[in-house]
Motif scaffolding. Structure first.
Motif, PDB file in Angstrom:
ATOM      1  N   LEU A  97       0.737  -1.099  -0.169  1.00 16.73           N
ATOM      2  CA  LEU A  97       0.022  -0.270  -0.045  1.00 16.73           C
ATOM      3  C   LEU A  97       0.965   1.301  -0.009  1.00 16.73           C
ATOM      4  CD1 LEU A  97      -2.702  -0.993   2.723  1.00 16.73           C
ATOM      5  CD2 LEU A  97      -3.046  -0.950  -0.019  1.00 16.73           C
ATOM      6  N   SER A  98       2.175   1.253   0.647  1.00 20.92           N
ATOM      7  CA  SER A  98       2.808   2.333   0.697  1.00 20.92           C
ATOM      8  C   SER A  98       3.527   2.581  -0.633  1.00 20.92           C
ATOM      9  CB  SER A  98       4.052   2.112   1.788  1.00 20.92           C
ATOM     10  OG  SER A  98       3.654   2.135   3.129  1.00 20.92           O
ATOM     11  N   ASP A  99       3.667   1.568  -1.349  1.00 16.40           N
ATOM     12  CA  ASP A  99       4.210   1.634  -2.720  1.00 16.40           C
ATOM     13  C   ASP A  99       3.106   1.971  -3.736  1.00 16.40           C
ATOM     14  OD1 ASP A  99       6.808   0.994  -1.802  1.00 16.40           O
ATOM     15  OD2 ASP A  99       6.684  -0.869  -2.298  1.00 16.40           O
ATOM     16  N   ASP A 100       1.932   2.141  -3.420  1.00 12.50           N
ATOM     17  CA  ASP A 100       1.028   2.139  -4.554  1.00 12.50           C
ATOM     18  C   ASP A 100       0.717   3.644  -4.621  1.00 12.50           C
ATOM     19  OD1 ASP A 100      -1.495   2.232  -6.023  1.00 12.50           O
ATOM     20  OD2 ASP A 100      -2.423   0.529  -4.829  1.00 12.50           O
ATOM     21  N   PRO A 101       0.746   4.183  -5.928  1.00 14.84           N
ATOM     22  CA  PRO A 101       0.635   5.708  -6.064  1.00 14.84           C
ATOM     23  C   PRO A 101      -1.069   6.058  -6.040  1.00 14.84           C
ATOM     24  CG  PRO A 101       0.993   4.615  -7.915  1.00 14.84           C
ATOM     25  CD  PRO A 101       1.333   3.525  -6.892  1.00 14.84           C
ATOM     26  N   GLU A 102      -1.897   4.950  -6.205  1.00 16.50           N
ATOM     27  CA  GLU A 102      -3.246   5.381  -5.959  1.00 16.50           C
ATOM     28  C   GLU A 102      -3.655   5.692  -4.551  1.00 16.50           C
ATOM     29  OE1 GLU A 102      -5.236   6.391  -8.615  1.00 16.50           O
ATOM     30  OE2 GLU A 102      -3.082   6.174  -9.650  1.00 16.50           O
ATOM     31  N   VAL A 103      -2.725   5.245  -3.620  1.00 15.17           N
ATOM     32  CA  VAL A 103      -2.988   5.330  -1.999  1.00 15.17           C
ATOM     33  C   VAL A 103      -2.401   6.495  -1.309  1.00 15.17           C
ATOM     34  CG1 VAL A 103      -3.034   4.351   0.107  1.00 15.17           C
ATOM     35  CG2 VAL A 103      -3.720   2.840  -1.821  1.00 15.17           C
ATOM     36  N   HIS A 104      -3.078   7.236  -0.645  1.00 15.87           N
ATOM     37  CA  HIS A 104      -2.639   8.526  -0.026  1.00 15.87           C
ATOM     38  C   HIS A 104      -2.394   8.627   1.281  1.00 15.87           C
ATOM     39  CE1 HIS A 104      -4.497   9.922  -4.083  1.00 15.87           C
ATOM     40  NE2 HIS A 104      -3.103  10.385  -4.370  1.00 15.87           N
ATOM     41  N   GLY A 105      -3.104   7.710   1.979  1.00 16.65           N
ATOM     42  CA  GLY A 105      -3.181   7.532   3.318  1.00 16.65           C
ATOM     43  C   GLY A 105      -3.536   6.126   3.781  1.00 16.65           C
ATOM     44  N   ILE A 106      -2.777   5.512   4.967  1.00 23.42           N
ATOM     45  CA  ILE A 106      -2.913   4.302   5.459  1.00 23.42           C
ATOM     46  C   ILE A 106      -3.065   4.226   6.870  1.00 23.42           C
ATOM     47  CG2 ILE A 106      -1.856   2.165   5.600  1.00 23.42           C
ATOM     48  CD1 ILE A 106      -0.025   3.086   3.210  1.00 23.42           C
ATOM     49  N   LEU A 107      -4.483   3.573   7.169  1.00 29.01           N
ATOM     50  CA  LEU A 107      -4.871   3.295   8.358  1.00 29.01           C
ATOM     51  C   LEU A 107      -4.706   1.760   8.792  1.00 29.01           C
ATOM     52  CD1 LEU A 107      -6.130   4.398  11.205  1.00 29.01           C
ATOM     53  CD2 LEU A 107      -8.312   3.857   9.934  1.00 29.01           C
ATOM     54  N   LEU A 108      -3.759   1.639   9.803  1.00 30.70           N
ATOM     55  CA  LEU A 108      -3.991   0.046  10.241  1.00 30.70           C
ATOM     56  C   LEU A 108      -4.735   0.209  11.561  1.00 30.70           C
ATOM     57  CD1 LEU A 108      -3.100  -2.825  10.553  1.00 30.70           C
ATOM     58  CD2 LEU A 108      -0.982  -1.930  11.638  1.00 30.70           C
ATOM     59  N   GLN A 109      -5.894  -0.458  11.592  1.00 30.99           N
ATOM     60  CA  GLN A 109      -6.718  -0.476  12.743  1.00 30.99           C
ATOM     61  C   GLN A 109      -5.965  -1.236  13.943  1.00 30.99           C
ATOM     62  OE1 GLN A 109      -9.586   1.374  13.276  1.00 30.99           O
ATOM     63  NE2 GLN A 109      -9.584   0.566  15.430  1.00 30.99           N
ATOM     64  N   HIS A 110      -6.169  -0.640  15.195  1.00 32.05           N
ATOM     65  CA  HIS A 110      -5.396  -1.533  15.983  1.00 32.05           C
ATOM     66  C   HIS A 110      -6.437  -1.804  17.361  1.00 32.05           C
ATOM     67  CE1 HIS A 110      -4.589   2.347  17.895  1.00 32.05           C
ATOM     68  NE2 HIS A 110      -4.316   2.878  16.545  1.00 32.05           N
ATOM     69  N   PRO A 111      -6.224  -2.872  18.265  1.00 28.59           N
ATOM     70  CA  PRO A 111      -5.310  -3.663  18.269  1.00 28.59           C
ATOM     71  C   PRO A 111      -5.274  -4.736  16.870  1.00 28.59           C
ATOM     72  CG  PRO A 111      -6.889  -4.191  19.761  1.00 28.59           C
ATOM     73  CD  PRO A 111      -7.322  -2.885  19.293  1.00 28.59           C
ATOM     74  N   VAL A 112      -4.239  -5.362  16.749  1.00 30.80           N
ATOM     75  CA  VAL A 112      -3.909  -6.218  15.650  1.00 30.80           C
ATOM     76  C   VAL A 112      -3.950  -7.840  16.258  1.00 30.80           C
ATOM     77  CG1 VAL A 112      -2.976  -4.585  14.128  1.00 30.80           C
ATOM     78  CG2 VAL A 112      -1.515  -5.946  15.580  1.00 30.80           C
ATOM     79  N   GLY A 113      -3.953  -7.957  17.495  1.00 26.62           N
ATOM     80  CA  GLY A 113      -3.752  -9.564  17.915  1.00 26.62           C
ATOM     81  C   GLY A 113      -2.307  -9.599  18.689  1.00 26.62           C
ATOM     82  N   PRO A 114      -2.560 -10.234  19.743  1.00 30.47           N
ATOM     83  CA  PRO A 114      -1.244 -10.423  20.382  1.00 30.47           C
ATOM     84  C   PRO A 114       0.221 -11.159  20.007  1.00 30.47           C
ATOM     85  CG  PRO A 114      -3.024 -11.979  21.163  1.00 30.47           C
ATOM     86  CD  PRO A 114      -3.410 -11.039  20.213  1.00 30.47           C
ATOM     87  N   HIS A 115      -0.282 -11.642  18.613  1.00 26.21           N
ATOM     88  CA  HIS A 115       0.681 -12.627  17.797  1.00 26.21           C
ATOM     89  C   HIS A 115       1.546 -11.731  16.806  1.00 26.21           C
ATOM     90  CE1 HIS A 115      -2.684 -12.810  15.238  1.00 26.21           C
ATOM     91  NE2 HIS A 115      -1.797 -13.242  14.379  1.00 26.21           N
ATOM     92  N   ILE A 116       1.011 -10.478  16.599  1.00 33.42           N
ATOM     93  CA  ILE A 116       1.746  -9.531  15.520  1.00 33.42           C
ATOM     94  C   ILE A 116       2.470  -8.447  16.419  1.00 33.42           C
ATOM     95  CG2 ILE A 116       1.087  -7.856  14.062  1.00 33.42           C
ATOM     96  CD1 ILE A 116      -1.144  -9.653  13.057  1.00 33.42           C
ATOM     97  N   ASP A 117       3.551  -8.465  15.866  1.00 35.44           N
ATOM     98  CA  ASP A 117       4.218  -7.257  16.206  1.00 35.44           C
ATOM     99  C   ASP A 117       3.797  -5.950  15.750  1.00 35.44           C
ATOM    100  OD1 ASP A 117       6.344  -5.438  16.679  1.00 35.44           O
ATOM    101  OD2 ASP A 117       8.035  -6.666  16.137  1.00 35.44           O
ATOM    102  N   GLU A 118       2.964  -5.402  16.413  1.00 36.08           N
ATOM    103  CA  GLU A 118       2.487  -4.093  15.965  1.00 36.08           C
ATOM    104  C   GLU A 118       3.255  -3.090  15.530  1.00 36.08           C
ATOM    105  OE1 GLU A 118      -1.874  -2.497  17.568  1.00 36.08           O
ATOM    106  OE2 GLU A 118       0.083  -1.388  18.867  1.00 36.08           O
ATOM    107  N   ARG A 119       4.416  -2.861  16.331  1.00 35.48           N
ATOM    108  CA  ARG A 119       5.319  -1.857  16.056  1.00 35.48           C
ATOM    109  C   ARG A 119       5.973  -2.060  14.708  1.00 35.48           C
ATOM    110  NH1 ARG A 119       5.525   2.943  15.808  1.00 35.48           N
ATOM    111  NH2 ARG A 119       4.322   2.885  17.744  1.00 35.48           N
ATOM    112  N   ALA A 120       6.373  -3.357  14.268  1.00 39.30           N
ATOM    113  CA  ALA A 120       7.021  -3.550  13.264  1.00 39.30           C
ATOM    114  C   ALA A 120       5.877  -3.246  12.153  1.00 39.30           C
ATOM    115  CB  ALA A 120       7.563  -5.120  12.833  1.00 39.30           C
ATOM    116  N   ALA A 121       4.713  -3.557  12.215  1.00 40.16           N
ATOM    117  CA  ALA A 121       3.552  -3.156  11.155  1.00 40.16           C
ATOM    118  C   ALA A 121       3.596  -1.793  11.142  1.00 40.16           C
ATOM    119  CB  ALA A 121       2.295  -3.671  11.701  1.00 40.16           C
TER     120      ALA A 121
END
Length: 290
Positions: A97-121
């Motif tokens: 999504l960061s590389d997609d020129p058609e996308v201007h903003g990105i929202l990751l809805q949190h929390p993402v689950g305890p098995h995911i490294d949210e900071r890395a995401a």
């Protein structure tokens, strides 16, 4: 800008800070700017929302944000990922999504689950598209007053304080909470306005002794009705950034409003400002990337 009514420190009822009304105005302004950008460039601002799993509250929040996008003339692209998504898979999605020129903003809805490294995401989101202000880069630029994106809830709080004519320079602001997306950044924004800032948290000794010194008190602790009228200095401005089951905030509203001069209701205070700021910053990003 409106000016707060003059009240004595012992005023029996605080004046409400109406975030819903101000947020509507902000969404209207964002819609005008989005339409102008589309006419000028042929490109419509686009916010990508990413949701991992099907947590009911998160699903509702994302649906609300997408609905507000439509109102503001902002295109939304929703990416729904299964709860079993790994950190690597989520990072790949956000990188794409960061590389997609058609996308201007990105929202990751949190929390993402305890098995995911949210900071890395979060760090997989390109700074130019971090309209929710969650990356290290955004926190640093916000803290130094540089050109970047602030965390949406803290930025919305500052906008609300400005709208009600609350003077911050030289005032004592106490923030109860130290989360990376709310407590810490709102303190930095207040410091940038020349307020003297005290951070409090779950291990603070004699919390009430500190909160009763606050000219501006920000509750961001994530506990229902945690702060009561006994925590509040007469005449203080109280910002309740909490939202808990039962539509209650982190402040006991009934007791707090007998002490405060201005107070945000829950709902209808900080929450609408968060979404309006997200849309505003999405249009900002689209303008910069056009």
């Amino acid at each position: 800008m409106t000016t707060p009514a003059t009240q004595s420190p012992t005023s029996p009822t605080a004046r409400l800070m109406d975030g819903s009304a101000l947020a509507r105005r902000m969404v209207e302004e964002a819609a005008e700017r989005a339409a102008l950008l589309t006419r000028r460039t042929g490109r419509t601002p686009c916010l990508a929302t990413v949701l991992v799993g099907d947590d009911p509250a998160s699903v509702t929040y994302v649906r609300m944000k997408r609905s507000r996008c439509e109102q503001a003339g902002i295109r939304s692209r929703h990416v729904a990922l299964p709860a079993a998504t790994t950190t690597a898979e989520l990072v790949d999605t956000l990188t794409a999504l960061s590389d997609d020129p058609e996308v201007h903003g990105i929202l990751l809805q949190h929390p993402v689950g305890p098995h995911i490294d949210e900071r890395a995401a979060f760090e997989a989101i390109a700074p130019a598209k971090d309209v929710d202000g969650v990356t290290y880069h955004s926190f640093a630029t916000m803290s130094f007053g540089a050109d970047g994106f602030a965390s949406c809830t803290p930025a919305g709080i500052l906008r609300l304080l400005d709208h009600y004519g609350v003077e911050l320079a030289g005032k004592h602001a106490v923030v109860v909470g130290r989360s990376a997306i709310l407590g810490k950044p709102v303190g930095m924004l207040l410091l940038g306005r020349d307020a003297t800032v005290t951070y409090c948290h779950s291990r603070t000794t004699d919390l009430a002794a500190l909160t009763r010194q606050a000219d501006v008190l920000v509750a961001a602790v994530g506990r229902p009705r945690f702060l009561t009228g006994d925590h509040i200095k007469p005449g203080a401005v109280v910002i309740d950034a909490g939202y808990n089951p039962g539509n209650v905030g982190d402040v006991d509203f009934d007791s707090a409003r007998t002490r405060a001069s201005l107070i945000t209701p829950v709902p209808g205070g900080v929450g609408p400002m968060t979404i309006a700021t997200l849309l505003t910053q999405t249009v900002d990003a689209a303008e910069r990337l056009s």
